[in-house]
Design a protein around this motif. Structure first.
Motif, PDB file in Angstrom:
ATOM      1  N   LYS A  44       0.847  -1.199   0.000  1.00 48.60           N
ATOM      2  CA  LYS A  44       0.000   0.000   0.000  1.00 48.60           C
ATOM      3  C   LYS A  44       0.873   1.237   0.000  1.00 48.60           C
ATOM      4  O   LYS A  44       1.854   1.317   0.738  1.00 48.60           O
ATOM      5  N   LYS A  45       0.462   2.223  -0.786  1.00 45.41           N
ATOM      6  CA  LYS A  45       1.283   3.427  -0.921  1.00 45.41           C
ATOM      7  C   LYS A  45       0.760   4.542  -0.009  1.00 45.41           C
ATOM      8  O   LYS A  45      -0.395   4.946  -0.095  1.00 45.41           O
ATOM      9  N   THR A  46       1.653   5.013   0.869  1.00 44.91           N
ATOM     10  CA  THR A  46       1.328   6.132   1.752  1.00 44.91           C
ATOM     11  C   THR A  46       1.637   7.435   1.018  1.00 44.91           C
ATOM     12  O   THR A  46       2.691   7.572   0.412  1.00 44.91           O
ATOM     13  N   GLU A 127      -2.819   7.485   8.680  1.00 44.31           N
ATOM     14  CA  GLU A 127      -2.224   7.214   7.367  1.00 44.31           C
ATOM     15  C   GLU A 127      -3.140   7.740   6.278  1.00 44.31           C
ATOM     16  O   GLU A 127      -4.348   7.478   6.296  1.00 44.31           O
ATOM     17  N   TRP A 129      -3.545   6.935   2.676  1.00 42.92           N
ATOM     18  CA  TRP A 129      -3.163   6.028   1.604  1.00 42.92           C
ATOM     19  C   TRP A 129      -3.649   6.607   0.284  1.00 42.92           C
ATOM     20  O   TRP A 129      -4.450   7.532   0.242  1.00 42.92           O
TER      21      TRP A 129
END
Lengths: 151, 77
Positions: A44-46, A127, A129
């Motif tokens: 998963k991209k933060t 977060e 995302w």
């Protein structure tokens, strides 16, 4: 315990001032830990993070951890600065510096301090995302509150 | 009266950073139930409670004027 050793900052962090707080003529080792914002977590991209804290209690709890460290590893000094607010990828979230006469205690006390921060200091990470936002609720950083068991 | 502080997920769910509530005489466990019964929050089972900036135990009793903070699992570092 000197509370100046433990602080929260809404501004970007710099390592040297935290190291300077623990320098001692009788120390032969300073171990520093720098926690930074990671982009990819399990695929998963933060995009960014936000940290918030119960500020007075967070500082007090950090100082309690400092007391624990000095009891377990005599002659060590610990300083912690934790960032609050909005952070981008690779920004510094936390700095832990430990000085001691010899290196083993500095490494061990530094790791212990980080573990205790993750257990008990009232600071929270949100977060952001690519596909939504989540308050992070455990230290594996994989479980959100959505998965919290119902009574 | 008691000032009740909310953080992170709980703050988002309730939509407020703090509440005024009369929790004096209630145990920590009872105060969690009070919040669950009166606000749209998900389970507080894993939530810790601090009274006057110190972690409290489930059977500790809240006094008049205490500041009560609901502390969801922390994620600093």
């Amino acid at each position: 315990m000197d509370t100046d050793l433990f602080s929260l900052s809404w501004e970007p962090l710099d390592v040297q001032p935290v190291i300077d707080k623990v320098v001692d003529r009788n120390c032969g080792a300073i171990a520093t830990f720098i926690g930074t914002v990671r982009e990819m977590t399990h695929g998963k991209k933060t995009l960014k993070l936000e940290y918030e804290a119960y500020e007075p209690m967070a500082v007090k709890t950090l100082a309690q951890i400092g007391d624990e460290v000095e009891a377990k590893w005599p002659d060590t000094t610990v300083a912690v600065t934790h960032r609050l607010g909005t952070l981008g990828i690779s920004d510094i979230a936390v700095i832990v510096a430990v000085s001691s006469p010899h290196r083993k205690a500095a490494y061990e006390a530094n790791e212990y301090t980080m573990e205790r921060i993750k257990e008990m200091v009232p600071i929270w990470k949100k977060e952001f995302w690519e596909d939504g936002t989540q308050w992070i609720g455990d230290q594996l950083e994989t479980t959100s509150y959505d998965k919290e068991e119902k009574p | 009266m008691n000032e009740v502080l909310l953080f992170a997920r709980i703050q988002d769910e309730v939509g407020q950073k703090s509440l005024e509530a009369d929790l004096a005489g209630k145990s920590i466990k009872e105060s969690k139930r009070w919040v669950e019964d009166n606000y749209e929050v998900s389970s507080l089972t894993r939530t810790m409670v601090a009274v006057n900036e110190e972690f409290a135990k489930d059977d500790d009793v809240i006094d008049e004027g205490d500041t009560v903070a609901f502390i969801p699992p922390v994620s600093g570092g």
